[in-house]
Design an enzyme around this catalytic site. Structure first.
Site, short mmCIF file in Angstrom:
data_model
loop_
_atom_site.label_atom_id
_atom_site.label_comp_id
_atom_site.label_asym_id
_atom_site.label_seq_id
_atom_site.Cartn_x
_atom_site.Cartn_y
_atom_site.Cartn_z
N ILE A 306 0.82 -1.22 0.00
CA ILE A 306 0.00 0.00 0.00
C ILE A 306 0.85 1.26 0.00
CG2 ILE A 306 -1.94 -1.15 1.14
CD1 ILE A 306 -1.10 0.26 3.75
N CYS A 366 -2.50 -12.13 0.36
CA CYS A 366 -1.39 -11.16 0.34
C CYS A 366 -0.85 -11.13 1.76
CB CYS A 366 -1.87 -9.80 -0.16
SG CYS A 366 -3.38 -9.16 0.62
N ASP A 371 -6.50 -6.28 0.70
CA ASP A 371 -6.14 -5.30 -0.33
C ASP A 371 -5.88 -5.99 -1.67
OD1 ASP A 371 -6.29 -2.96 1.29
OD2 ASP A 371 -4.38 -3.49 2.21
#
Length: 646
Positions: A306, A366, A371
């Site tokens: 991110i 992940c 996400d």
């Protein structure tokens, strides 16, 4: 999280200045506009002298700054120009108490930048205090979704029924069944209450697997193909540097593998770069020890985290606001890496689809599974099944994969006051991937570009309750479905506006799997998203909207002919009881700069409608009356035509 604000923090106590006159809206291109700035409990509103209006929900404002209007270029407080690097509302040093004019600069989450010149610094300070309070509240109960301007349309909240959606896939069946283990959100607080797991998985296996997975996000069913091949999702295991194992987790993965009729090996897709997964081992997490998962193959992919995505968007927005030469622009676009990241997501999705078409079950994760896992699982299903490429199917997909499985919408989109290190454009990347794929398959998607942009802006503006909070449990506890309106109600109400005119539901080539080409020439800058506020850099009317207008104009012309024949027949039969309605030709929206009824200025991607009687171009709010023409023909008309023809 959703609790109601205390009485002493109501708008009347916060908004010291409700209106500022003689405000100048500074524009880099075009004439500056002079008007009035109005502050309500939900919006910042600017109206110029001809009553053209700009309305900005407070939640859209990510940063603001003030500087003296007499400052030289580059002087004063600099505007924090990116959602990715924002640390909230900021300003220059405190008020000097002077009455000289001052500039107020705003940056919005929909990539818009505005600069106002206010006549008095004290008023500017009052405005900024209001923005500080409302743009990043302490509690979500203070966002615009909880301040509806009219009665709530609750229909949108029923668009997704998890039991019905899994039944559509054929669940329950011999190999898969729903479990009530998470009905109270105790097994996994960030998962939906409705989970589907292998039919023979007992409670000790589920609980043991949840303990071994980060945040308790155990492997569960995401999608089941008709062939019996499954797509599951979870988070990383708590393996650590010692590569720890869990008998329960290994048993659950074994049951997932055995559910596949083909018996082919199961792919465990770790969407992270291998080096990132290795680094997580030091924190007690990591990836699966393949010795404990026979018949499974662990593969890594290169989707960055991110923080990398946040910085890349920051650089992209700087490029979009620059005026460099063409070579410099494209070199900077390549250097920011944004399109490379978009391609990386789609590349991973294409590989997942390839594994499944080859007859293998796939388990995706992940780090925490909310996400990159949400991106890849939802996009894979979109490629595999045409249903998810329809508007309602897309809504179901978002509800299931993003909202149900706990994507952190509140944290990722900085809805509340606090640290911004959790902010990242994950959902935006998903929407862009949908757009990039739709450019290669323009007839395969029922929804258009306007729908995707509107959905993005709804998430950022917090005007609908659909995307508030970080998980289903928070929305249930906050009673969001009874206190706010769903975005899907808007989707249903504006279905015609969001429909892709090129969509061909009967075309055989689009009824099966679609696989986008990963060649670099197929990836382009999404100007309608990132450059839409620079009107001179974009055509005011896109090709698809022009085509839609021509189609609407053709249908209207046929209606006029039918109506004239109807009137003529009534005259001949001496049955005409009222004056005929004068149906005018629909005006073209291409050159329309503002609504002809309320004078609200049109912005890029705004919906322009025609009154079907006078034919004038108006905003959607001014064409909301109905007029029965004849038989069962009902027209959408403006208020003036509704009165004159009644």
């Amino acid at each position: 999280f959703f609790s109601s604000p205390s009485r002493n923090m109501e708008s009347a106590d916060v908004i010291k200045t409700t209106k500022v006159d003689n405000v100048l809206l500074l524009r880099s291109k075009g004439k500056d506009l002079r008007g009035t700035l109005v502050l309500t409990c939900s919006h910042l509103i600017f109206s110029d002298m001809v009553k053209s209006t700009i309305q900005i929900p407070y939640s859209l404002i990510v940063a603001c700054a003030k500087r003296s209007s007499s400052s030289s270029a580059g002087g004063g407080a600099e505007l924090n120009s990116s959602i990715s690097s924002s640390t909230g509302i900021s300003s220059s040093a405190g008020s000097t108490g002077s009455s000289s004019s001052v500039n107020l600069e705003l940056t919005c989450k929909n990539f818009r930048q505005l600069e106002f010149q206010l006549p008095d610094e004290r008023e500017c300070d009052d405005v900024m205090q209001t923005l500080v309070h409302f743009s990043q509240p302490q509690q979500l109960a203070r966002v615009g979704a909880f301040k509806p301007s009219g009665p709530l349309d609750t229909a949108g909240w029923s668009i997704y029924d998890p039991a019905a959606e899994y039944a559509r896939m054929g669940v329950p069946c011999a190999t898969w069944a729903p479990t009530d283990e998470n009905i109270d959100y105790k097994l996994c607080p960030t998962y939906t209450a409705y989970l589907v797991v292998p039919a023979t998985a007992n409670k000790p296996i589920l609980r043991g697997s949840a303990k071994f997975r980060s945040k308790g996000r155990l492997p569960v069913l995401s999608y089941l193909m008709k062939s019996g091949v499954s797509l599951c999702r979870c988070s990383q295991p708590l393996a650590g540097v010692q590569s720890k194992r869990s008998a329960e987790d290994e048993a659950l993965i074994a049951l997932i593998h055995s559910s596949n009729p083909s018996g082919k090996e199961t792919y465990i897709v770790d969407t992270r770069p291998r080096i990132n997964a290795m680094a997580n081992k030091a924190g007690g997490k990591g990836f699966e020890n393949e010795q404990g998962y026979p018949n499974c193959k662990l593969v890594f992919h290169g989707i960055q985290n991110i923080h990398v995505m946040r910085d890349s968007l920051k650089d992209l927005l700087k490029i979009c606001r620059s005026s460099d030469t063409v070579p410099v622009f494209y070199a900077a676009l390549d250097a920011c890496g944004w399109l490379k990241h978009i391609r990386s997501v789609i590349d991973t999705v294409v590989r997942i689809v390839g594994y499944m078409l080859g007859g293998s079950n796939v388990i995706v994760h992940c780090s925490d599974g909310w996400d990159r896992t949400a991106q890849t699982c939802s996009l894979a299903q979109m490629l595999l099944e045409p249903y998810y490429r329809t508007m309602r199917g897309f809504a179901v997909l978002v509800e299931k994969e993003w909202l149900g499985f706990g994507h952190k919408f509140s944290d990722r989109n900085s809805m509340l006051h606090g640290e911004t290190k959790e902010t990242s454009p994950i959902f935006l990347q998903f929407l862009e991937c949908c757009w990039q794929i739709s450019q290669q398959y323009p007839r395969a998607f029922e929804f258009n570009e306007t729908f995707l942009v509107t959905l993005h802006d709804s998430v950022q503006s917090c005007e609908h309750g659909t995307f508030l909070g970080n998980c289903e449990r928070e929305r249930v506890e906050g009673e969001v479905s009874t206190r706010t309106q769903s975005f899907w109600s808007l989707m249903v109400a504006r279905e015609k506006d969001f429909r892709n005119p090129l969509y061909n539901v009967g075309e055989a080539a689009h009824q099966g799997v679609i696989l986008p080409d990963l060649s670099p020439q197929h990836f382009a800058l999404w100007t309608a998203m990132y450059c839409r506020w620079d009107a001179e850099s974009l055509a005011r009317q896109r090709l698809r909207e022009a085509q839609r207008h021509l189609r609407r104009q053709s249908e209207h012309s046929k209606l006029r002919v039918s109506y004239l024949r109807h009137v003529l027949q009534q005259v001949q039969e001496d049955k005409l009881t009222r004056e005929p309605v004068p149906l005018h030709e629909l005006q073209s929206p291409i050159q329309a700069e503002a609504c002809s009824a309320c004078n609200t200025a049109f912005e890029y991607l705004d919906i322009k409608k025609n009154c079907e009687v006078c034919g004038q171009v108006m905003c959607e709010h001014c064409v909301r009356h109905s007029l029965v023409l004849f038989s069962d023909v009902v027209l959408s008309v403006c208020a003036a035509c509704a009165r004159s023809c009644s």
